[in-house]
Design an enzyme around this catalytic site. Structure first.
Site, mmCIF file in Angstrom:
data_model
loop_
_atom_site.group_PDB
_atom_site.id
_atom_site.type_symbol
_atom_site.label_atom_id
_atom_site.label_comp_id
_atom_site.label_asym_id
_atom_site.label_seq_id
_atom_site.Cartn_x
_atom_site.Cartn_y
_atom_site.Cartn_z
ATOM 1 N N ALA A 16 0.817 -1.222 0.000
ATOM 2 C CA ALA A 16 0.000 0.000 0.000
ATOM 3 C C ALA A 16 0.848 1.269 0.000
ATOM 4 O O ALA A 16 0.303 2.370 0.001
ATOM 5 C CB ALA A 16 -0.938 -0.008 1.204
ATOM 6 N N THR A 17 2.158 1.129 0.000
ATOM 7 C CA THR A 17 3.001 2.322 0.122
ATOM 8 C C THR A 17 3.308 2.986 -1.217
ATOM 9 O O THR A 17 3.953 4.037 -1.248
ATOM 10 C CB THR A 17 4.332 1.970 0.822
ATOM 11 O OG1 THR A 17 4.871 0.801 0.213
ATOM 12 C CG2 THR A 17 4.131 1.731 2.299
ATOM 13 N N ARG A 39 6.534 -2.046 3.247
ATOM 14 C CA ARG A 39 7.864 -2.163 3.849
ATOM 15 C C ARG A 39 8.349 -0.844 4.443
ATOM 16 O O ARG A 39 9.179 -0.830 5.321
ATOM 17 C CB ARG A 39 8.872 -2.625 2.783
ATOM 18 C CG ARG A 39 8.791 -4.112 2.497
ATOM 19 C CD ARG A 39 9.749 -4.494 1.394
ATOM 20 N NE ARG A 39 9.437 -3.806 0.150
ATOM 21 C CZ ARG A 39 10.207 -3.804 -0.926
ATOM 22 N NH1 ARG A 39 11.361 -4.416 -0.918
ATOM 23 N NH2 ARG A 39 9.845 -3.174 -2.014
ATOM 24 N N ARG A 40 7.866 0.273 3.896
ATOM 25 C CA ARG A 40 8.431 1.576 4.295
ATOM 26 C C ARG A 40 7.554 2.278 5.322
ATOM 27 O O ARG A 40 6.459 2.748 5.008
ATOM 28 C CB ARG A 40 8.617 2.451 3.051
ATOM 29 C CG ARG A 40 9.784 1.975 2.202
ATOM 30 C CD ARG A 40 9.811 2.650 0.865
ATOM 31 N NE ARG A 40 8.677 2.256 0.034
ATOM 32 C CZ ARG A 40 8.370 2.831 -1.124
ATOM 33 N NH1 ARG A 40 9.061 3.841 -1.576
ATOM 34 N NH2 ARG A 40 7.331 2.400 -1.830
ATOM 35 N N ASN A 90 -1.642 -7.185 -3.343
ATOM 36 C CA ASN A 90 -1.111 -6.306 -4.387
ATOM 37 C C ASN A 90 0.414 -6.269 -4.434
ATOM 38 O O ASN A 90 0.995 -6.027 -5.486
ATOM 39 C CB ASN A 90 -1.659 -4.883 -4.157
ATOM 40 C CG ASN A 90 -0.861 -3.853 -4.904
ATOM 41 O OD1 ASN A 90 -0.997 -3.705 -6.121
ATOM 42 N ND2 ASN A 90 0.029 -3.162 -4.207
ATOM 43 N N TYR A 156 9.412 -12.781 -14.672
ATOM 44 C CA TYR A 156 8.299 -11.931 -14.208
ATOM 45 C C TYR A 156 6.978 -12.558 -14.668
ATOM 46 O O TYR A 156 6.036 -12.705 -13.883
ATOM 47 C CB TYR A 156 8.453 -10.498 -14.745
ATOM 48 C CG TYR A 156 7.294 -9.611 -14.340
ATOM 49 C CD1 TYR A 156 7.098 -9.278 -13.006
ATOM 50 C CD2 TYR A 156 6.385 -9.126 -15.288
ATOM 51 C CE1 TYR A 156 6.024 -8.484 -12.619
ATOM 52 C CE2 TYR A 156 5.319 -8.332 -14.913
ATOM 53 C CZ TYR A 156 5.136 -8.006 -13.574
ATOM 54 O OH TYR A 156 4.067 -7.223 -13.195
ATOM 55 N N GLY A 187 -2.469 -3.883 -17.563
ATOM 56 C CA GLY A 187 -1.459 -3.719 -18.609
ATOM 57 C C GLY A 187 -0.537 -2.575 -18.223
ATOM 58 O O GLY A 187 -0.019 -2.536 -17.107
ATOM 59 N N VAL A 189 0.486 0.502 -16.760
ATOM 60 C CA VAL A 189 0.037 1.479 -15.757
ATOM 61 C C VAL A 189 1.235 2.342 -15.395
ATOM 62 O O VAL A 189 2.298 1.817 -15.035
ATOM 63 C CB VAL A 189 -0.448 0.784 -14.460
ATOM 64 C CG1 VAL A 189 -1.076 1.811 -13.511
ATOM 65 C CG2 VAL A 189 -1.425 -0.341 -14.761
#
Ligand code: 8X3
Length: 256
Positions: A16-17, A39-40, A90, A156, A187, A189
């Site tokens: 969410a960061t 993480r941040r 996400n 990926y 696609g 973004v």
């Protein structure tokens, strides 16, 4: 702290960061109590104070790649926050773009560990409660790269094909428990995605979006919100969202 019945439904968003995850948290803030994860810590703090104007928010700082951290963070939630209704998986990213025989093994690990294993770790902790309560909705953010393999995308794409398979598996296994499972496949973004993929090479990152009007993170967030807002009898299972100029992962109508 309100008790569970006084609270809105609870949505937990990983990653969410930044980018799509941050946009999803913003999009859901009017209707859900939010657990924002990333993480941040400083980014989490900033987003928390912004969203607290609209809803109740808890932030959890952890790395989805670390199963012990995932477990510790989620089990630290106050009791009123433990019944998570919505899980938005996400967190994830791309690291490097190149042929398989030149691949960087650390990049491969980072992609498989966050995009696929991280999603599984978080789901493993949260799904038992959903099963017990016989309700819930999981939204996995995958990619067009989970639908099509493109040159140099190898690992990926493999991680995102893995997300697609895991999503289908979850939908089958969770079907008896009234739990919806949705996969959203964006696609092109325009976020910090390409900057991370190209390790800070701004020029390369910019060239990905050159000559087209790309999607923005909010476009994806709105689709996620739409999927969550469907009535109980409707499940959106698999949604691919491309920029209008895109016909496939690499078929892009660029101007100029
Ligand atoms: C990001 C989109 O086209 O680089 O998942 O695979 S793409």
């Amino acid at each position: 702290m309100k008790n569970r019945t006084e609270m809105k439904k609870i949505a937990l968003v990983t990653g969410a960061t930044s980018g799509i995850g941050e946009a999803i948290a913003r999009e859901l803030a009017d209707n859900y109590a939010l657990i924002i994860c990333g993480r941040r810590q400083e980014k989490l703090d900033g987003l928390k104070s912004e969203l607290e104007k609209k809803t109740e928010v808890i932030s959890l700082q952890f790395d989805v790649r670390n199963n012990a951290e995932v477990n510790a963070a989620i089990s630290s939630l106050p009791i009123a926050w433990t019944e998570i209704d919505i899980l938005i998986n996400n967190a994830g990213n791309a690291h490097g773009l190149g042929p398989i025989h030149e691949g960087n093994v650390e990049d491969w690990d980072a992609m498989i560990d966050s995009n696929l294993k991280g999603l599984l770790y978080v789901s493993r902790v949260i799904t038992p409660g959903m099963v017990e309560r016989k309700s819930g909705h999981i939204v996995n953010i995958s990619s067009i790269a989970g639908k099509e393999v493109y040159e140099n995308g190898n690992v990926y794409c493999a991680s995102k094909f893995g997300v697609d398979a895991a999503t289908q598996g979850m939908r089958l296994d969770l079907n008896p428990y009234n739990i919806k499972v949705t996969c959203v496949n964006p696609g092109l973004v325009k976020t910090g995605f390409s900057n991370v993929r190209f390790k800070g090479d701004e020029e390369k990152a910019e060239s990905v979006y050159k000559g087209l009007d790309p999607l923005i993170a909010k476009d994806i967030a709105e689709v996620v919100k739409f999927a969550l807002d469907r009535p109980a009898n409707v499940a959106l299972t698999d949604i691919t969202v491309l920029a209008a100029a895109q016909a496939s992962a690499k078929t892009v109508n660029r101007k100029g």
